[in-house]
Design a protein around this motif. Structure first.
Motif, short mmCIF file in Angstrom:
data_model
loop_
_atom_site.label_atom_id
_atom_site.label_comp_id
_atom_site.label_asym_id
_atom_site.label_seq_id
_atom_site.Cartn_x
_atom_site.Cartn_y
_atom_site.Cartn_z
N VAL A 313 0.83 -1.20 0.00
CA VAL A 313 0.00 0.00 0.00
C VAL A 313 0.86 1.25 0.00
CG1 VAL A 313 -1.65 1.32 1.39
CG2 VAL A 313 -1.99 -1.12 1.05
N ALA A 314 2.01 1.20 0.66
CA ALA A 314 2.89 2.38 0.73
C ALA A 314 3.43 2.77 -0.64
CB ALA A 314 4.04 2.11 1.69
N GLU A 315 3.37 1.84 -1.62
CA GLU A 315 3.91 2.12 -2.95
C GLU A 315 2.83 2.46 -3.98
OE1 GLU A 315 6.35 -1.15 -4.13
OE2 GLU A 315 7.58 -1.11 -2.30
N LEU A 316 1.57 2.56 -3.54
CA LEU A 316 0.50 2.89 -4.47
C LEU A 316 0.68 4.31 -5.00
CD1 LEU A 316 -2.65 1.39 -2.69
CD2 LEU A 316 -1.44 0.48 -4.67
N GLN A 317 0.25 4.50 -6.25
CA GLN A 317 0.31 5.81 -6.88
C GLN A 317 -1.10 6.25 -7.27
OE1 GLN A 317 3.25 7.51 -7.38
NE2 GLN A 317 4.33 5.83 -6.32
N VAL A 318 -1.31 7.57 -7.28
CA VAL A 318 -2.59 8.09 -7.77
C VAL A 318 -2.78 7.64 -9.22
CG1 VAL A 318 -3.88 10.18 -8.36
CG2 VAL A 318 -2.57 10.07 -6.23
N GLY A 319 -3.97 7.11 -9.51
CA GLY A 319 -4.25 6.62 -10.85
C GLY A 319 -4.18 5.12 -10.98
N ASP A 320 -3.59 4.43 -10.01
CA ASP A 320 -3.55 2.96 -10.05
C ASP A 320 -4.97 2.41 -10.03
OD1 ASP A 320 -0.83 2.79 -10.12
OD2 ASP A 320 -0.57 2.36 -7.97
N ILE A 321 -5.20 1.37 -10.84
CA ILE A 321 -6.50 0.68 -10.84
C ILE A 321 -6.36 -0.57 -9.97
CG2 ILE A 321 -8.29 -0.41 -12.24
CD1 ILE A 321 -7.98 2.58 -12.71
N ILE A 322 -7.25 -0.68 -8.99
CA ILE A 322 -7.14 -1.74 -7.98
C ILE A 322 -8.39 -2.61 -8.02
CG2 ILE A 322 -6.85 -2.20 -5.51
CD1 ILE A 322 -5.62 0.68 -5.36
N ARG A 323 -8.19 -3.92 -7.96
CA ARG A 323 -9.32 -4.85 -7.91
C ARG A 323 -9.60 -5.21 -6.46
NH1 ARG A 323 -11.77 -7.68 -11.59
NH2 ARG A 323 -10.06 -7.60 -13.11
N LEU A 324 -10.89 -5.19 -6.11
CA LEU A 324 -11.31 -5.45 -4.74
C LEU A 324 -12.25 -6.65 -4.72
CD1 LEU A 324 -11.13 -4.22 -1.82
CD2 LEU A 324 -13.26 -3.02 -2.35
N ARG A 325 -11.88 -7.68 -3.97
CA ARG A 325 -12.71 -8.88 -3.88
C ARG A 325 -13.65 -8.80 -2.69
NH1 ARG A 325 -7.99 -13.43 -5.04
NH2 ARG A 325 -7.72 -12.95 -7.27
N PRO A 326 -14.68 -9.65 -2.65
CA PRO A 326 -15.62 -9.64 -1.52
C PRO A 326 -14.91 -9.82 -0.18
CG PRO A 326 -16.48 -10.96 -3.32
CD PRO A 326 -15.08 -10.61 -3.70
N GLY A 327 -15.30 -9.00 0.79
CA GLY A 327 -14.77 -9.12 2.14
C GLY A 327 -13.43 -8.47 2.37
N GLU A 328 -12.81 -7.92 1.33
CA GLU A 328 -11.49 -7.31 1.49
C GLU A 328 -11.62 -5.87 1.98
OE1 GLU A 328 -8.50 -9.54 -1.63
OE2 GLU A 328 -9.56 -7.74 -2.32
N ARG A 329 -10.52 -5.42 2.58
CA ARG A 329 -10.47 -4.04 3.05
C ARG A 329 -9.91 -3.14 1.93
NH1 ARG A 329 -11.07 -2.29 8.12
NH2 ARG A 329 -10.74 -4.33 9.06
N ILE A 330 -10.54 -2.00 1.73
CA ILE A 330 -10.12 -1.07 0.68
C ILE A 330 -8.79 -0.46 1.05
CG2 ILE A 330 -10.74 1.07 -0.53
CD1 ILE A 330 -13.69 0.24 -0.14
N ALA A 331 -7.85 -0.46 0.10
CA ALA A 331 -6.46 -0.09 0.39
C ALA A 331 -6.24 1.41 0.50
CB ALA A 331 -5.54 -0.67 -0.68
N THR A 332 -6.93 2.20 -0.31
CA THR A 332 -6.71 3.64 -0.32
C THR A 332 -7.95 4.33 -0.86
OG1 THR A 332 -5.13 5.37 -0.97
CG2 THR A 332 -5.73 3.74 -2.66
#
Length: 807
Positions: A313-332
């Protein structure tokens, strides 16, 4: 005379040579400024001054300049009582460029507000004052430091118990079992018994008790004793007296040759036990911050040209497209780009009902996805995310110093010296008036006074309650951006609300259209909607959304703040806005005035439209009242708080909504700049809180005694506020009041105990009961009582973890 200080101040608004002259002239007029040089290239000023920096800053601001400030956080070790807090703050404030300093005993952190100066100099000054200070390291969380402290205390306490237990048995066993004393005399003998106690007690003082001497003796030599110094003096006095009685008894009167090694050893052991219990309880005061930090996931599943990859998460950049599965916590923080799901946002907003997320919907880092699958684009990362800002706000509030703390600071400034004087006086009085052996009685009473009066509980009374109270508020979706708002809110007599987006949903809809003769409804609505579509106002969006088909082009668009809009559509000059806009432009509204009045009586907002200087229609826009608004107003009334509503809407509309909600006072037809004047007028009725959410609410939020921003509002409004309601639920106002009342009540309980404990027990320790035939308090019991006083204060503060009900 005060020492000469030098500060380099970064000045905002320094643009030309005349600005330099104005700034230098302003500084030269400050009595405590001896020299000042302003540099246009670096936009800074080097100022040599005596005493406080605040007159220098006031002079620059009075001349129209801003002074850039920064906040520095230092971790401080060795602070143990209220007197330590005062000395640390005094050392920091003496440094150039320091405007304010607040030491939090519960968290062990010093928060410094600076305008110039160097953080390293502050850390060195605090260290020179007898404490160890270093720059705060975010990668070393508070819970890690607490755990390290707990390990150290457990180790020292275990060793102290092992060494003290034999001493206690050898010294006190004969009081419990008389035969034990005879057995000792016949076996090892009294002299050997005393030597064994000497060896074990010395080990206790040199080992586990070393912390009291390491911190206390330097401060005592600096003439600024703290609680460690009191403990060091008390235990050393008992040890030294007993050592003389053991190895050089001839130096003491025959009846005063008793030994008190067990008192010194037990005092250290009991105080270490109290410190351990206190540290464990203090660790729980930061539970809210720990829980918030735990919301951050470690990795996120990022979509790339090479497929899905797990990225920290510390390396995420604005504009990154992230996939979120059921039950997961949103990263940013982000915006949904695909999928549909419900997200549990209760840990951020305090609201238990999951929120539906679909294309374009915002998502917040730390919240939990439901059963659906989402993809989202990162819009904020790192310290810019909502969760990071919440953590910063809570930490800042927890480190705040309330006005009520000022009384504690004034008392503790002289408390420790007063205790030492009281102990010395106690010894003298016992030597003069005490029965034989007077020296023994004097020693016992003097040591008891030193030990029982340590001001630990005083120093912990306020900060522990603030830490737990603000943490609990965060769990309920209430953020105290400024810690002193806790106390200010407790004193509020009137709460004034903005209407749109605060008491109402802020999602108005077009409900009716009354037309002048000969006007085509659909054509006019498209023209009006074309103009309104260029505005961000909720009412404008409601009208724009109601139009059908493509909208025509608008030329010469103009937003007239507080009045309405102007534009040219299909060759016609359109005016759209409030009644005051029509009156200002000289447009006759009599024909549709009855229709506008009927709309206002139902709580709808009338919007007038004129074409080429002729009134064409009045449109009715209704905004639904928030479900929680009525309950919130009723709860405030139940607490004896008056309510008011300030709105730019018409008087009739505002009165209709106020009557529905039970609001006491209405100020309607107010322009944005008029909200500040309305707030000032209402402040004559007592301390006032203003609740708002829009950009035009920011000045009023800043002017009120307490500004409360709805968290779903604009960043500008939130930055101007003292308290933020993350859920957007106006019911959070009542929760904020409940937390404020509970926290202030808790602080008063703690202060009553801390001061009452000392007022009552110092005379007892000095021997007041003995005069009337009662017992002389043992130094061991004094140590136990002192340790338990701090534990009581922290434990009482922890009760706030249940304050404020449920969200």
């Amino acid at each position: 005379m005060s020492a000469q200080n030098t500060a380099r101040l970064n000045i905002a608004g320094l643009n030309c040579a005349s600005c330099v002259r104005r700034a230098e002239t302003a500084l030269s007029k400050v009595p405590n400024v001896t020299e000042a040089h302003v540099n246009l290239a670096s936009k800074s000023a080097d100022v040599h001054y005596d005493g406080a920096l605040s007159p220098v800053l006031d002079a620059l601001r009075g001349a129209g300049f801003g002074v850039e400030t920064q906040e520095v956080l230092l971790d401080v070790e060795g602070a143990s009582c209220a007197s330590c807090v005062g000395r640390i703050e005094k050392a920091a404030l003496a440094q150039p460029g320091v405007m304010a300093a607040a030491m939090n005993l519960a968290s062990g952190q010093l928060r410094v507000q600076m305008a110039g100066g160097d953080a390293g100099d502050i850390a060195r000054a605090v260290t020179d004052a007898g404490y160890h200070a270093r720059a705060h390291t975010p990668d070393t969380p508070q819970e890690d430091r607490t755990e390290a402290e707990l390990r150290s205390l457990r180790r020292d306490l275990t060793l102290a118990v092992v060494l003290t237990l034999p001493v206690f048995i050898l010294a006190m066993g004969g009081h419990l079992i008389p035969a034990f004393h005879h057995w000792i005399a016949m076996t090892i003998g009294d002299t050997a018994n005393n030597i064994i106690q000497f060896v074990l007690t010395s080990a206790v003082l040199v080992g586990p008790g070393r912390r009291f001497y390491r911190h206390g003796v330097p401060l005592l030599l600096h003439g600024a004793p703290d609680m460690n110094a009191l403990v060091a003096m008390g235990t050393f006095a008992a040890w030294a007296y007993s050592t003389v009685a053991t190895f050089a008894p001839g130096l003491l009167p025959e009846g005063a040759r008793g030994v008190y090694f067990e008192a010194a050893a037990v005092i250290v052991t009991l105080i270490l036990l109290g410190r351990l219990l206190e540290a464990r309880a203090k660790g729980r005061t930061g539970a809210a911050i720990k829980a918030l930090m735990g919301l951050r996931p470690d990795t996120a599943r990022v979509l790339t040209d090479a497929g899905e990859i797990d990225r920290p998460v510390a390396e995420l950049q604005v504009g990154d497209i992230i996939r979120l599965r059921p039950g997961e916590r949103i990263a940013t923080d982000g915006e949904v780009t695909g999928g549909d799901s419900y997200v549990d946002e209760s840990m951020i907003t305090g609201e238990p009902v999951p929120v539906q997320k679909h294309l374009g919907a915002p998502v917040t880092g730390g919240t939990i996805n439901g059963q659906g699958t989402l993809t989202y684009r990162a819009t904020r990362v790192g310290s810019d995310t909502v969760l990071a800002r919440i953590i910063d706000m809570v930490q800042a509030a927890q480190g705040a110093k309330l006005p009520i703390q000022g009384m504690v600071d004034r008392i503790t400034a002289w408390f420790v010296p007063a205790v030492m004087a009281a102990a010395a006086l106690t010894v003298v009085l016992w030597l003069i008036f005490g029965p034989d052996p007077a020296l023994t009685f004097a020693l016992v009473a003097g040591v008891s006074v030193l030990i029982i009066a340590c001001p630990c509980a005083m120093g912990l009374a306020t900060p522990t309650s603030i830490m737990v109270g603000t943490g609990r508020a965060a769990e309920l979706g209430v953020l105290f951006r400024k810690g002193d708002a806790l106390q200010s809110l407790h004193e509020v007599a009137v709460v004034a609300f903005d209407k749109t987006g605060t008491l109402t949903e802020g999602k108005p809809a077009l409900t009716s259209v009354a037309l002048a003769d000969g006007v085509d409804r659909d054509a006019l609505l498209r023209q009006v909607a074309a103009v309104e579509a260029l505005s961000e106002h909720p009412i404008a969006r409601a009208i724009a959304d109601a139009a059908k088909g493509p909208l025509p082009t608008v030329d010469g668009f103009q937003s007239i703040t507080g009045y309405g809009l102007r534009g040219t559509v299909q060759g016609a000059d359109l005016l759209v806005g409030a009644e005051r806009l029509m009156l200002r432009e000289g447009i006759e509204i009599a024909a549709l005035a009855p229709a506008a009045a009927d709309l206002a009586r139902t709580g709808a907002t009338p919007v007038f439209a004129a074409v080429n200087g002729q009134l064409a229609a009045v449109l009715g826009v209704s905004d639904t009242v928030k479900p929680s608004a009525r309950a919130a107003i009723a709860a405030l009334h139940a607490q004896g708080v008056k309510t008011a509503m300030i709105t730019g809407d018409t008087q009739a509309t505002a009165d209709a909504i106020a009557a529905d909600l039970g609001i006491d006072h209405v100020v309607a037809g107010v322009l944005p700049e008029g909200k500040v004047a309305a707030v000032q007028d209402l402040m004559s009725h007592g301390k006032l809180a203003f609740v708002g959410d829009g950009i035009n609410d920011a000045p009023a939020l800043a002017r009120a005694d307490v500004g409360i921003a709805i968290g779903t509002g604009t960043d500008v409004a939130i930055e101007a506020a003292d308290v933020v309601l993350m859920s957007g639920d106006v019911g959070g106002v009542e929760r904020a009041f409940a937390i404020s009342h509970a926290t202030l009540r808790n602080i008063r309980q703690n202060l009553f105990w801390a001061f009452g404990y000392n007022v009552l027990l110092i005379p007892v320790a000095a021997g007041a009961l003995y005069i009337f035939g009662g017992p002389l308090l043992s130094p061991m019991l004094a140590a136990g009582a002192m340790a338990l006083s701090s534990v009581f204060v922290v434990t009482n503060a922890l009760r706030l973890r249940r304050a404020g009900g449920t969200a």
